[in-house]
Design a protein around this motif. Structure first.
Motif, short mmCIF file in Angstrom:
data_model
loop_
_atom_site.label_atom_id
_atom_site.label_comp_id
_atom_site.label_asym_id
_atom_site.label_seq_id
_atom_site.Cartn_x
_atom_site.Cartn_y
_atom_site.Cartn_z
N TYR A 101 0.85 -1.18 0.00
CA TYR A 101 0.00 0.00 0.00
C TYR A 101 0.89 1.24 0.00
O TYR A 101 2.01 1.22 0.53
CB TYR A 101 -0.89 0.03 1.24
CG TYR A 101 -1.88 -1.11 1.34
CD1 TYR A 101 -1.60 -2.23 2.10
CD2 TYR A 101 -3.10 -1.05 0.67
CE1 TYR A 101 -2.50 -3.27 2.20
CE2 TYR A 101 -4.00 -2.09 0.77
CZ TYR A 101 -3.70 -3.20 1.53
OH TYR A 101 -4.60 -4.22 1.62
N TRP A 102 0.35 2.30 -0.58
CA TRP A 102 1.05 3.59 -0.60
C TRP A 102 0.14 4.67 -0.03
O TRP A 102 -1.07 4.66 -0.27
CB TRP A 102 1.44 3.98 -2.02
CG TRP A 102 2.52 3.12 -2.59
CD1 TRP A 102 2.39 2.01 -3.36
CD2 TRP A 102 3.94 3.32 -2.44
NE1 TRP A 102 3.62 1.50 -3.69
CE2 TRP A 102 4.59 2.29 -3.14
CE3 TRP A 102 4.72 4.27 -1.77
CZ2 TRP A 102 5.97 2.18 -3.21
CZ3 TRP A 102 6.10 4.17 -1.83
CH2 TRP A 102 6.71 3.13 -2.54
N GLY A 103 0.75 5.58 0.66
CA GLY A 103 0.03 6.77 1.08
C GLY A 103 -0.11 7.74 -0.07
O GLY A 103 0.43 7.54 -1.16
N GLN A 104 -0.81 8.84 0.20
CA GLN A 104 -1.10 9.81 -0.86
C GLN A 104 0.07 10.73 -1.14
O GLN A 104 0.09 11.42 -2.17
CB GLN A 104 -2.35 10.64 -0.48
CG GLN A 104 -2.10 11.75 0.55
CD GLN A 104 -2.07 11.25 1.98
OE1 GLN A 104 -2.06 10.05 2.25
NE2 GLN A 104 -2.08 12.20 2.92
N GLY A 105 1.06 10.75 -0.26
CA GLY A 105 2.21 11.61 -0.43
C GLY A 105 2.05 12.93 0.29
O GLY A 105 0.94 13.49 0.34
N THR A 106 3.14 13.44 0.83
CA THR A 106 3.13 14.74 1.48
C THR A 106 4.39 15.50 1.08
O THR A 106 5.49 14.94 1.08
CB THR A 106 3.02 14.60 3.02
OG1 THR A 106 2.90 15.89 3.62
CG2 THR A 106 4.22 13.88 3.61
N GLN A 107 4.23 16.76 0.74
CA GLN A 107 5.35 17.56 0.24
C GLN A 107 6.20 18.07 1.41
O GLN A 107 5.66 18.64 2.37
CB GLN A 107 4.83 18.74 -0.58
CG GLN A 107 5.91 19.68 -1.08
CD GLN A 107 6.77 19.05 -2.17
OE1 GLN A 107 6.26 18.43 -3.10
NE2 GLN A 107 8.09 19.22 -2.05
N VAL A 108 7.49 17.88 1.28
CA VAL A 108 8.45 18.47 2.20
C VAL A 108 9.36 19.38 1.38
O VAL A 108 9.99 18.95 0.41
CB VAL A 108 9.30 17.39 2.91
CG1 VAL A 108 10.44 18.03 3.70
CG2 VAL A 108 8.41 16.55 3.81
N THR A 109 9.42 20.64 1.76
CA THR A 109 10.25 21.63 1.07
C THR A 109 11.20 22.25 2.07
O THR A 109 10.76 22.79 3.09
CB THR A 109 9.39 22.71 0.42
OG1 THR A 109 8.47 22.12 -0.50
CG2 THR A 109 10.26 23.70 -0.34
N VAL A 110 12.49 22.15 1.76
CA VAL A 110 13.52 22.73 2.63
C VAL A 110 14.15 23.89 1.87
O VAL A 110 14.85 23.70 0.88
CB VAL A 110 14.58 21.69 3.00
CG1 VAL A 110 15.58 22.31 3.99
CG2 VAL A 110 13.94 20.44 3.58
N SER A 111 13.88 25.08 2.34
CA SER A 111 14.33 26.27 1.63
C SER A 111 14.37 27.45 2.57
O SER A 111 13.56 27.56 3.49
CB SER A 111 13.39 26.57 0.46
OG SER A 111 13.75 27.78 -0.18
N SER A 112 15.31 28.35 2.30
CA SER A 112 15.38 29.58 3.09
C SER A 112 14.62 30.70 2.39
O SER A 112 14.55 31.82 2.90
CB SER A 112 16.85 29.98 3.31
OG SER A 112 17.51 30.08 2.06
#
Length: 119
Positions: free
Chosen positions: A108-119
């Motif tokens: 099974y897979w989850g729907q995905g969640t965005q992680v953004t690392v930025s200044s």
């Protein structure tokens, strides 16, 4: 029927922390290997960390010492604690559950969640 529900993504500055959560059904949580994958824009999906039902963990070299995967049996939830985040950690993160028993394979897979690392 949704089997894996993710939460916890967002925007964070370099050096910051985030915790991702993946809530699973009781059956999945009890017998499936759980893991977190990520897919940067334009790149292939890659394994970040995994955990067995006996809490044996495995990490990609790129996140060792910074990320921690864990399980909470009382909540049927798997967590990915991400510290010292870097811009190259930016990706969509997916929760995964796998079961391989004899000739039986399922995931099974989850729907995905965005992680953004930025200044």
């Amino acid at each position: 029927q949704v089997q894996l529900v993710e939460s916890g993504g967002g925007l964070v500055q370099p050096g910051g922390s985030l915790r991702l959560s993946c809530a699973a059904s009781k059956v999945i949580f009890s017998i499936y290997f759980m893991g977190w994958y990520r897919q940067p824009l334009g790149k292939e999906r890659e394994l970040v960390a995994s955990i067995t039902t006996r809490d044996v963990t495995n990490y990609a070299d790129s996140v060792k010492g910074r990320f921690t995967i864990s399980r909470d049996k009382s909540k049927n939830t798997v967590y990915l604690q991400m510290n010292s985040l870097k811009p190259e950690d930016t990706a969509v993160y997916y929760c995964n559950a796998e079961l391989h028993v004899g000739t039986y394979d399922n995931e099974y897979w989850g729907q995905g969640t965005q992680v953004t690392v930025s200044s």
